[in-house]
Motif scaffolding. Sequence first.
Motif, PDB file in Angstrom:
ATOM      1  N   TYR A 125       0.825  -1.207   0.000  1.00 57.70           N
ATOM      2  CA  TYR A 125       0.000   0.000   0.000  1.00 57.70           C
ATOM      3  C   TYR A 125       0.863   1.263   0.000  1.00 57.70           C
ATOM      4  N   TYR A 126       1.946   1.247  -0.764  1.00 60.83           N
ATOM      5  CA  TYR A 126       2.831   2.401  -0.932  1.00 60.83           C
ATOM      6  C   TYR A 126       3.492   2.831   0.367  1.00 60.83           C
ATOM      7  N   CYS A 127       3.628   1.884   1.292  1.00 60.36           N
ATOM      8  CA  CYS A 127       4.347   2.116   2.544  1.00 60.36           C
ATOM      9  C   CYS A 127       5.395   1.016   2.706  1.00 60.36           C
ATOM     10  N   SER A 128       6.354   1.264   3.575  1.00 62.22           N
ATOM     11  CA  SER A 128       7.402   0.288   3.805  1.00 62.22           C
ATOM     12  C   SER A 128       7.975   0.516   5.193  1.00 62.22           C
ATOM     13  N   SER A 129       8.067  -0.563   5.966  1.00 63.20           N
ATOM     14  CA  SER A 129       8.563  -0.443   7.347  1.00 63.20           C
ATOM     15  C   SER A 129       8.930  -1.833   7.836  1.00 63.20           C
ATOM     16  N   SER A 130       9.335  -1.916   9.098  1.00 63.21           N
ATOM     17  CA  SER A 130       9.555  -3.201   9.746  1.00 63.21           C
ATOM     18  C   SER A 130       8.426  -3.466  10.730  1.00 63.21           C
ATOM     19  N   SER A 131       8.096  -4.734  10.900  1.00 63.91           N
ATOM     20  CA  SER A 131       7.010  -5.109  11.791  1.00 63.91           C
ATOM     21  C   SER A 131       7.277  -4.638  13.209  1.00 63.91           C
ATOM     22  N   LYS A 132       6.225  -4.109  13.852  1.00 66.95           N
ATOM     23  CA  LYS A 132       6.307  -3.691  15.250  1.00 66.95           C
ATOM     24  C   LYS A 132       5.398  -4.596  16.067  1.00 66.95           C
ATOM     25  N   GLY A 133       5.913  -5.110  17.165  1.00 62.72           N
ATOM     26  CA  GLY A 133       5.086  -5.923  18.045  1.00 62.72           C
ATOM     27  C   GLY A 133       4.564  -7.183  17.397  1.00 62.72           C
ATOM     28  N   ARG A 134       5.312  -7.699  16.413  1.00 60.42           N
ATOM     29  CA  ARG A 134       4.963  -8.961  15.753  1.00 60.42           C
ATOM     30  C   ARG A 134       3.642  -8.894  14.990  1.00 60.42           C
ATOM     31  N   THR A 135       3.293  -7.732  14.463  1.00 59.57           N
ATOM     32  CA  THR A 135       2.127  -7.578  13.605  1.00 59.57           C
ATOM     33  C   THR A 135       2.571  -7.672  12.154  1.00 59.57           C
ATOM     34  N   VAL A 136       1.993  -8.598  11.396  1.00 59.90           N
ATOM     35  CA  VAL A 136       2.332  -8.786   9.979  1.00 59.90           C
ATOM     36  C   VAL A 136       1.049  -9.091   9.222  1.00 59.90           C
ATOM     37  N   TRP A 137       0.711  -8.240   8.269  1.00 59.21           N
ATOM     38  CA  TRP A 137      -0.517  -8.454   7.502  1.00 59.21           C
ATOM     39  C   TRP A 137      -0.186  -8.820   6.065  1.00 59.21           C
ATOM     40  N   GLN A 138      -1.226  -9.237   5.332  1.00 59.67           N
ATOM     41  CA  GLN A 138      -1.054  -9.601   3.928  1.00 59.67           C
ATOM     42  C   GLN A 138      -0.693  -8.360   3.110  1.00 59.67           C
ATOM     43  N   PRO A 139       0.242  -8.460   2.161  1.00 56.13           N
ATOM     44  CA  PRO A 139       0.542  -7.317   1.293  1.00 56.13           C
ATOM     45  C   PRO A 139      -0.679  -6.957   0.447  1.00 56.13           C
ATOM     46  N   LEU A 140      -1.246  -5.785   0.709  1.00 57.94           N
ATOM     47  CA  LEU A 140      -2.525  -5.421   0.112  1.00 57.94           C
ATOM     48  C   LEU A 140      -2.451  -5.345  -1.413  1.00 57.94           C
ATOM     49  N   ASP A 141      -1.330  -4.879  -1.950  1.00 56.10           N
ATOM     50  CA  ASP A 141      -1.196  -4.807  -3.409  1.00 56.10           C
ATOM     51  C   ASP A 141      -1.457  -6.176  -4.034  1.00 56.10           C
ATOM     52  N   LEU A 142      -0.862  -7.220  -3.431  1.00 57.78           N
ATOM     53  CA  LEU A 142      -1.001  -8.565  -3.978  1.00 57.78           C
ATOM     54  C   LEU A 142      -2.394  -9.123  -3.743  1.00 57.78           C
ATOM     55  N   VAL A 143      -2.989  -8.799  -2.592  1.00 59.57           N
ATOM     56  CA  VAL A 143      -4.356  -9.246  -2.320  1.00 59.57           C
ATOM     57  C   VAL A 143      -5.303  -8.711  -3.387  1.00 59.57           C
ATOM     58  N   VAL A 144      -5.288  -7.400  -3.591  1.00 63.58           N
ATOM     59  CA  VAL A 144      -6.224  -6.777  -4.528  1.00 63.58           C
ATOM     60  C   VAL A 144      -5.952  -7.248  -5.958  1.00 63.58           C
ATOM     61  N   GLN A 145      -4.672  -7.301  -6.355  1.00 62.15           N
ATOM     62  CA  GLN A 145      -4.364  -7.712  -7.717  1.00 62.15           C
ATOM     63  C   GLN A 145      -4.723  -9.171  -7.980  1.00 62.15           C
ATOM     64  N   SER A 146      -4.752 -10.005  -6.940  1.00 65.38           N
ATOM     65  CA  SER A 146      -5.154 -11.394  -7.148  1.00 65.38           C
ATOM     66  C   SER A 146      -6.585 -11.486  -7.663  1.00 65.38           C
ATOM     67  N   GLY A 147      -7.422 -10.495  -7.318  1.00 64.65           N
ATOM     68  CA  GLY A 147      -8.778 -10.471  -7.845  1.00 64.65           C
ATOM     69  C   GLY A 147      -8.805 -10.209  -9.341  1.00 64.65           C
ATOM     70  N   TRP A 148      -7.989  -9.256  -9.795  1.00 66.62           N
ATOM     71  CA  TRP A 148      -7.949  -8.945 -11.219  1.00 66.62           C
ATOM     72  C   TRP A 148      -7.253 -10.042 -12.028  1.00 66.62           C
ATOM     73  N   LEU A 149      -6.288 -10.726 -11.434  1.00 66.58           N
ATOM     74  CA  LEU A 149      -5.474 -11.684 -12.184  1.00 66.58           C
ATOM     75  C   LEU A 149      -6.004 -13.115 -12.124  1.00 66.58           C
ATOM     76  N   ARG A 150      -6.990 -13.363 -11.288  1.00 63.70           N
ATOM     77  CA  ARG A 150      -7.514 -14.720 -11.167  1.00 63.70           C
ATOM     78  C   ARG A 150      -8.265 -15.103 -12.433  1.00 63.70           C
ATOM     79  N   GLY A 151      -8.585 -16.376 -12.552  1.00 63.08           N
ATOM     80  CA  GLY A 151      -9.398 -16.805 -13.677  1.00 63.08           C
ATOM     81  C   GLY A 151      -8.561 -17.528 -14.712  1.00 63.08           C
ATOM     82  N   ALA A 152      -8.162 -16.807 -15.762  1.00 62.27           N
ATOM     83  CA  ALA A 152      -7.444 -17.450 -16.871  1.00 62.27           C
ATOM     84  C   ALA A 152      -6.000 -17.759 -16.520  1.00 62.27           C
TER      85      ALA A 152
END
Length: 423
Positions: free
Chosen positions: A4-31
């Motif tokens: 999501y146009y940000c970059s940092s190191s995890s704080k307090g062991r919080t790690v989420w899914q890379p949103l760019d890849l999540v959203v693009q998986s919707g457009w790229l799925r299928g064929a």
Amino acid sequence: MRDYYCSSSSKGRTVWQPLDLVVQSGWLRGARELTLIDAAISGQTAQKVLREIERLKPQATLGLIGAAALDSDVQFYNELGAAAGRLFLSGDVARFRPQEVFTAIPTAEGILRDLASDGLARRLADEEPGQGLWLRGGPLDDGPLKGEFRYPLPLHELFWPLPYRHPFLGWPFASLLTDHGCPFGCAFCNSGRPGWMQREPDDLFAELEALAERGLRWLFIKDMTFNADPKRCADLLQRMIAGNYGFRFAAYLRPDRIDDGLARLLRKAGCVVAQLGIESGSDELLAGQGKGIDLAAIRRGCAQLDRAGVPIGGHFVVGLPGESDAQRAATLRLALELPLVYASFNLATPRYGSRLEPGGGLEQMDGSHAVQPMLPQVLEFVRRANRRFYLRPRTWRRAAATSPAGARGLLRGGLALLTGKGA
């Protein structure tokens, strides 16, 4: 962490899914057959990932690049070379310094200007990509995003086998957007630079209904400001309540846009933590950074959430230009005064795309660690603030009152910050 146009190191062991890849998986799925590699969360070395991509022989690769690991990211993609197939990139450096990235990585064919667009899918289908994708040698127009957007149901199941974690959410959780970008212009933040768009509501609720049907109950609403438009936020919450999905979610909000009614809706809709950008205990610093909020509004918003029974997380920025020792001390006093279940003390960094960004050239920086030279007293303040906040009974009592997941998450995250393993 690069998303999501940000970059940092995890704080307090919080790690989420890379949103760019999540959203693009919707457009790229299928064929297309999609393979996800998240080396950061799975602990894979660069060489192992290189071998895996060489084995897969992809037609195209969408990769993330971030200022927190700029040098090694550039080296990785250059070593990958032709094995990537057609290489496309997303991330803070790519989004805000596209020409420099095209120069640094000669094999890159395109850069996602808009992570929610279908530009990449169209390019791979030999169609005109539109404004969502910058191409090598093409125009790099950067007008603000506006209007409504939509994206197809992502392949969330690609991400669920990996151990992403959020202190107040169970697993698996799904990350999603109800809006994109930010209408505000805080000097230290780049979220407002791309503009601001709202997701078409029926598109959003099609995704929520699909997730509910699969039995998923935890959401990370990754909007930069979920309540940027308080009325729209209230409408979405009421529709979530009416749908009886049973979701529990975390979201980022502005305290000055929370009233009693919105606080009650957040509680009823299942908000397990409202993550507030509080930033500073100094009205002068807040004004100077273009936050558009004062301490009185922060206290009112927190009080509304507390009365409604919504747990509150506070995010603070220390080491801002011109900040004094007295102003930092005021920030800690505010953090201890407010009814917070957790506090995140972040070092100010000149992020790409923000009004504090560096000058010419590409420069590695990290908003969670002091890659830039920092005053020793600022670093010591962060350590002392974590100790003061997390070693007091009030913090643990509040966390225990939220949920078992919240208490366990705070225990893991707080201990990581106190021991220096997640700060």
